[in-house]
Scaffold this motif. Structure first.
Motif, PDB file in Angstrom:
ATOM      1  N   ARG A   1     -12.386  14.124   0.571  1.00 42.91           N
ATOM      2  CA  ARG A   1     -12.249  14.214   2.026  1.00 42.91           C
ATOM      3  C   ARG A   1     -10.981  13.497   2.476  1.00 42.91           C
ATOM      4  O   ARG A   1     -10.765  12.340   2.142  1.00 42.91           O
ATOM      5  N   GLN A   2     -10.138  14.200   3.249  1.00 37.98           N
ATOM      6  CA  GLN A   2      -8.922  13.616   3.838  1.00 37.98           C
ATOM      7  C   GLN A   2      -8.155  12.785   2.808  1.00 37.98           C
ATOM      8  O   GLN A   2      -7.998  11.572   2.954  1.00 37.98           O
ATOM      9  N   PHE A   3      -7.681  13.449   1.766  1.00 35.56           N
ATOM     10  CA  PHE A   3      -7.088  12.757   0.620  1.00 35.56           C
ATOM     11  C   PHE A   3      -5.912  11.862   1.025  1.00 35.56           C
ATOM     12  O   PHE A   3      -5.913  10.657   0.785  1.00 35.56           O
ATOM     13  N   PHE A   4      -4.888  12.427   1.679  1.00 31.38           N
ATOM     14  CA  PHE A   4      -3.726  11.617   2.058  1.00 31.38           C
ATOM     15  C   PHE A   4      -4.071  10.558   3.109  1.00 31.38           C
ATOM     16  O   PHE A   4      -3.703   9.390   2.955  1.00 31.38           O
ATOM     17  N   PRO A   5      -4.768  10.906   4.205  1.00 34.50           N
ATOM     18  CA  PRO A   5      -5.100   9.871   5.194  1.00 34.50           C
ATOM     19  C   PRO A   5      -6.012   8.767   4.655  1.00 34.50           C
ATOM     20  O   PRO A   5      -6.091   7.697   5.261  1.00 34.50           O
ATOM     21  N   SER A   6      -6.688   9.012   3.522  1.00 36.70           N
ATOM     22  CA  SER A   6      -7.548   7.976   2.935  1.00 36.70           C
ATOM     23  C   SER A   6      -6.739   6.861   2.278  1.00 36.70           C
ATOM     24  O   SER A   6      -7.282   5.798   1.985  1.00 36.70           O
ATOM     25  N   ILE A   7      -5.467   7.117   2.006  1.00 39.61           N
ATOM     26  CA  ILE A   7      -4.621   6.139   1.313  1.00 39.61           C
ATOM     27  C   ILE A   7      -3.799   5.401   2.360  1.00 39.61           C
ATOM     28  O   ILE A   7      -2.824   5.929   2.900  1.00 39.61           O
ATOM     29  N   HIS A   8      -4.209   4.179   2.664  1.00 41.29           N
ATOM     30  CA  HIS A   8      -3.578   3.421   3.736  1.00 41.29           C
ATOM     31  C   HIS A   8      -2.481   2.509   3.195  1.00 41.29           C
ATOM     32  O   HIS A   8      -2.361   2.287   1.989  1.00 41.29           O
ATOM     33  N   GLN A   9      -1.716   1.968   4.120  1.00 43.15           N
ATOM     34  CA  GLN A   9      -0.513   1.220   3.774  1.00 43.15           C
ATOM     35  C   GLN A   9      -0.764   0.042   2.826  1.00 43.15           C
ATOM     36  O   GLN A   9       0.039  -0.183   1.914  1.00 43.15           O
ATOM     37  N   PRO A  10      -1.835  -0.751   2.983  1.00 42.86           N
ATOM     38  CA  PRO A  10      -2.044  -1.854   2.031  1.00 42.86           C
ATOM     39  C   PRO A  10      -2.153  -1.394   0.576  1.00 42.86           C
ATOM     40  O   PRO A  10      -1.694  -2.088  -0.342  1.00 42.86           O
ATOM     41  N   ARG A  11      -2.756  -0.221   0.328  1.00 42.52           N
ATOM     42  CA  ARG A  11      -2.860   0.272  -1.042  1.00 42.52           C
ATOM     43  C   ARG A  11      -1.489   0.673  -1.581  1.00 42.52           C
ATOM     44  O   ARG A  11      -1.191   0.477  -2.762  1.00 42.52           O
ATOM     45  N   VAL A  12      -0.649   1.223  -0.703  1.00 43.29           N
ATOM     46  CA  VAL A  12       0.702   1.597  -1.130  1.00 43.29           C
ATOM     47  C   VAL A  12       1.523   0.343  -1.423  1.00 43.29           C
ATOM     48  O   VAL A  12       2.254   0.271  -2.424  1.00 43.29           O
ATOM     49  N   ALA A  13       1.384  -0.683  -0.570  1.00 41.22           N
ATOM     50  CA  ALA A  13       2.098  -1.938  -0.807  1.00 41.22           C
ATOM     51  C   ALA A  13       1.644  -2.582  -2.113  1.00 41.22           C
ATOM     52  O   ALA A  13       2.465  -3.130  -2.869  1.00 41.22           O
ATOM     53  N   SER A  14       0.352  -2.504  -2.397  1.00 45.02           N
ATOM     54  CA  SER A  14      -0.159  -3.048  -3.659  1.00 45.02           C
ATOM     55  C   SER A  14       0.453  -2.332  -4.857  1.00 45.02           C
ATOM     56  O   SER A  14       0.765  -2.956  -5.881  1.00 45.02           O
ATOM     57  N   LEU A  15       0.647  -1.027  -4.740  1.00 45.90           N
ATOM     58  CA  LEU A  15       1.271  -0.262  -5.821  1.00 45.90           C
ATOM     59  C   LEU A  15       2.689  -0.768  -6.081  1.00 45.90           C
ATOM     60  O   LEU A  15       3.090  -0.965  -7.239  1.00 45.90           O
ATOM     61  N   PHE A  16       3.463  -0.986  -5.025  1.00 49.42           N
ATOM     62  CA  PHE A  16       4.836  -1.478  -5.205  1.00 49.42           C
ATOM     63  C   PHE A  16       4.848  -2.910  -5.743  1.00 49.42           C
ATOM     64  O   PHE A  16       5.752  -3.278  -6.503  1.00 49.42           O
ATOM     65  N   ARG A  17       3.851  -3.719  -5.379  1.00 45.62           N
ATOM     66  CA  ARG A  17       3.785  -5.075  -5.944  1.00 45.62           C
ATOM     67  C   ARG A  17       3.540  -5.016  -7.438  1.00 45.62           C
ATOM     68  O   ARG A  17       4.069  -5.828  -8.202  1.00 45.62           O
ATOM     69  N   ARG A  18       2.717  -4.051  -7.871  1.00 41.67           N
ATOM     70  CA  ARG A  18       2.449  -3.924  -9.302  1.00 41.67           C
ATOM     71  C   ARG A  18       3.695  -3.444 -10.056  1.00 41.67           C
ATOM     72  O   ARG A  18       3.756  -3.568 -11.279  1.00 41.67           O
ATOM     73  N   MET A  19       4.651  -2.886  -9.350  1.00 44.32           N
ATOM     74  CA  MET A  19       5.920  -2.525  -9.977  1.00 44.32           C
ATOM     75  C   MET A  19       6.828  -3.743 -10.146  1.00 44.32           C
ATOM     76  O   MET A  19       7.897  -3.640 -10.735  1.00 44.32           O
ATOM     77  N   GLY A  20       6.392  -4.897  -9.593  1.00 42.50           N
ATOM     78  CA  GLY A  20       7.152  -6.120  -9.754  1.00 42.50           C
ATOM     79  C   GLY A  20       7.933  -6.547  -8.537  1.00 42.50           C
ATOM     80  O   GLY A  20       8.673  -7.540  -8.600  1.00 42.50           O
ATOM     81  N   TYR A  21       7.799  -5.833  -7.407  1.00 43.88           N
ATOM     82  CA  TYR A  21       8.559  -6.197  -6.221  1.00 43.88           C
ATOM     83  C   TYR A  21       7.843  -7.292  -5.431  1.00 43.88           C
ATOM     84  O   TYR A  21       6.606  -7.296  -5.335  1.00 43.88           O
ATOM     85  N   PRO A  22       8.594  -8.222  -4.842  1.00 43.90           N
ATOM     86  CA  PRO A  22       7.983  -9.282  -4.030  1.00 43.90           C
ATOM     87  C   PRO A  22       7.200  -8.699  -2.854  1.00 43.90           C
ATOM     88  O   PRO A  22       7.432  -7.548  -2.433  1.00 43.90           O
ATOM     89  N   GLY A  23       6.304  -9.508  -2.305  1.00 41.72           N
ATOM     90  CA  GLY A  23       5.413  -9.016  -1.258  1.00 41.72           C
ATOM     91  C   GLY A  23       6.129  -8.442  -0.050  1.00 41.72           C
ATOM     92  O   GLY A  23       5.747  -7.384   0.465  1.00 41.72           O
ATOM     93  N   GLU A  24       7.192  -9.114   0.424  1.00 40.73           N
ATOM     94  CA  GLU A  24       7.881  -8.636   1.620  1.00 40.73           C
ATOM     95  C   GLU A  24       8.612  -7.326   1.348  1.00 40.73           C
ATOM     96  O   GLU A  24       8.614  -6.412   2.181  1.00 40.73           O
ATOM     97  N   VAL A  25       9.197  -7.206   0.167  1.00 39.59           N
ATOM     98  CA  VAL A  25       9.880  -5.955  -0.195  1.00 39.59           C
ATOM     99  C   VAL A  25       8.861  -4.827  -0.362  1.00 39.59           C
ATOM    100  O   VAL A  25       9.075  -3.699   0.113  1.00 39.59           O
ATOM    101  N   ALA A  26       7.740  -5.126  -1.019  1.00 41.06           N
ATOM    102  CA  ALA A  26       6.693  -4.118  -1.209  1.00 41.06           C
ATOM    103  C   ALA A  26       6.148  -3.638   0.134  1.00 41.06           C
ATOM    104  O   ALA A  26       5.875  -2.446   0.321  1.00 41.06           O
ATOM    105  N   ALA A  27       5.992  -4.582   1.093  1.00 41.68           N
ATOM    106  CA  ALA A  27       5.498  -4.198   2.414  1.00 41.68           C
ATOM    107  C   ALA A  27       6.473  -3.270   3.132  1.00 41.68           C
ATOM    108  O   ALA A  27       6.067  -2.298   3.790  1.00 41.68           O
TER     109      ALA A  27
END
Length: 454
Positions: free
Chosen positions: A228-254
């Motif tokens: 259900r609502q695949f894209f709208p189900s993925i909110h910004q905090p989950r995307v920021a968490s993905l970039f943090r796991r790539m090694g980027y600092p919190g402010e850059v990931a945000a």
């Protein structure tokens, strides 16, 4: 040999069958809930009165059965007088089946070492890499909304509703040219480097609707579920968490996440035509989410769904089935007796995992399709081999006939431009050709004859 002259390894012996079934159920129960008491594990695994379960638990003892192999645990059960008596009296039927109870997967290492991605230690580094001034970066990341003099000036997306035959209308949120160029840079230089699961077939080079459907052709049971609502189900905090796991600092990931997400404006929500948006759908869109129409959204959704794909692939493997995903379409198939008999229960396990991973199923779209029925997943019929549905062929012919006889304008949907319509129609014909080359060539020839006249 036991006291009845039957070998302990004889699968026809009720003691052997019951011991194997209970060992399998106990091992799965105790691995799923570490530290749980034997009494509670036996209660969930046996169809017995409480007194009999306690008697059996006393003989089994407070041991960590999860540390034993299934074979060793079954051997211990066969030697227990209380268990032998129960097995002779009831046979293996007093053990509850646990065909789809899967041992939890070890926590995946979701931190990646991606040496080819740019090093961005500060927001200033990110702005320099994108060729922006810091103030411009804040502007495109939506951080200047409160300073805006005009209510529309902070919007970086074109939003339009596309009517659907069934269910609520679909919202397309397309970034404006400058933000789209930024997102394409992020896609090619950052997001494309993130690994995705092998079960994901949508939005990937070398994968297609055909590769999604092929593993499910010719099986006794095919199960289809829809997210259900695949894209709208993925909110910004989950995307920021993905970039943090790539090694980027919190402010850059945000900041990276903010460049890829969009909060749907209230006037757009209020302008939804047709059926009124549900409260749940409205709340998802009001929060910053992956917009359907942004170039980064498909790849980010595949990366974020990695753990979902991993868990569902493990569940399918335990049940003797196969699993693939194409965007929001989930497909399972197999011939194993446990999977074929327990398809409905398997679907409930899938829905539970989907919920745990932050998504939800459209339960009214879940379908269990047997071999004697038409087995259709994502518009592809897979009873014998992947093939396009006859309804798709008829619909595409009707659209082309309408364009040929009345002009392209007669086939446009609400708020759709001619260019968008032709791109969409070209994509549908290309997907049809992958499944049915002969008919697809005929459709393509008619389309190419139509385009020069525009």
């Amino acid at each position: 040999m036991n006291d009845r002259g039957v070998s302990e390894s004889d699968p026809g012996d009720p003691i052997e069958a019951a011991a194997s079934a209970l060992a399998r159920a106990l091992r799965a129960e105790l691995r799923t809930a570490p530290g749980e008491s034997i009494d509670r594990a036996l209660t969930r695994s046996l169809r017995l009165e409480t007194a009999e379960i306690r008697r059996l638990a006393d003989q089994l003892g407070p041991v960590a059965a999860a540390d034993e192999s299934e074979t060793d645990l079954a051997a211990r059960l066969r030697e227990m007088p209380a268990f032998r008596r129960l097995a002779r009296a009831h046979g293996p039927s007093f053990v509850r089946p646990r065909s789809f109870l899967v041992e939890p997967l070890p926590a995946p290492d979701l931190r990646w070492s991606l040496p080819r991605t740019p090093r961005l230690a500060t927001p200033g580094d990110l702005a320099d890499w994108l060729g922006l001034r810091p103030a411009e970066l804040d502007w495109f990341a939506g951080r200047c909304r409160e300073h805006s003099a005009r209510p529309d000036s902070w919007r970086h997306y074109h939003c339009r509703w596309i009517p659907k035959r069934r269910g609520p209308d679909r919202l397309i949120e397309s970034p404006k040219p400058f933000l789209k160029s930024i997102q394409r840079t992020l896609l090619h230089d950052l997001v494309a480097a993130i690994p995705v699961h092998e079960a994901a077939h949508g939005f990937r080079r070398g994968r297609s609707i055909r590769t999604f459907a092929e593993p499910h052709a010719g099986h006794s049971l095919v199960l289809r579920l829809d997210l259900r609502q695949f894209f709208p189900s993925i909110h910004q905090p989950r995307v920021a968490s993905l970039f943090r796991r790539m090694g980027y600092p919190g402010e850059v990931a945000a900041l990276l996440a903010a460049l890829c997400c969009h909060r749907t404006p209230l006037p757009v929500l209020e302008s939804a035509p047709g059926r009124r948006l549900s409260w749940e759908a409205r709340q998802r869109l009001r929060l910053p989410h992956l917009p359907q129409g942004a170039p980064t959204s498909p790849a980010l959704s595949n990366a974020i769904a990695f753990r979902l794909d991993r868990r569902l692939a493990g569940l399918a493997r335990a049940a003797g089935a196969r699993y693939t995903r194409y965007a929001d379409d989930l497909a399972f198939s197999g011939d194993a007796p446990e999977f074929v008999r327990g398809g409905a229960r398997f679907a409930r396990h899938v829905a539970a995992i989907v919920l745990e991973e932050g998504f939800a199923c459209e339960h009214h779209k879940t379908q269990l399709m047997r071999a004697h029925q038409r087995q259709r997943i994502a518009g592809v019929v897979v009873n014998v081999r992947p093939n396009a549905a006859r309804a798709t062929w008829d619909e595409l012919r009707a659209i082309l006939h309408r364009c040929e006889s009345r002009g392209i304008a007669a086939a446009l949907e609400a708020d759709e431009t001619e260019t968008e319509f032709l791109q969409r129609l070209r994509g549908r014909i290309a997907a049809f050709r992958q499944l049915n080359p002969d008919r697809g060539e005929r459709l393509r020839d008619r389309f190419e004859a139509l385009v020069p006249s525009t």
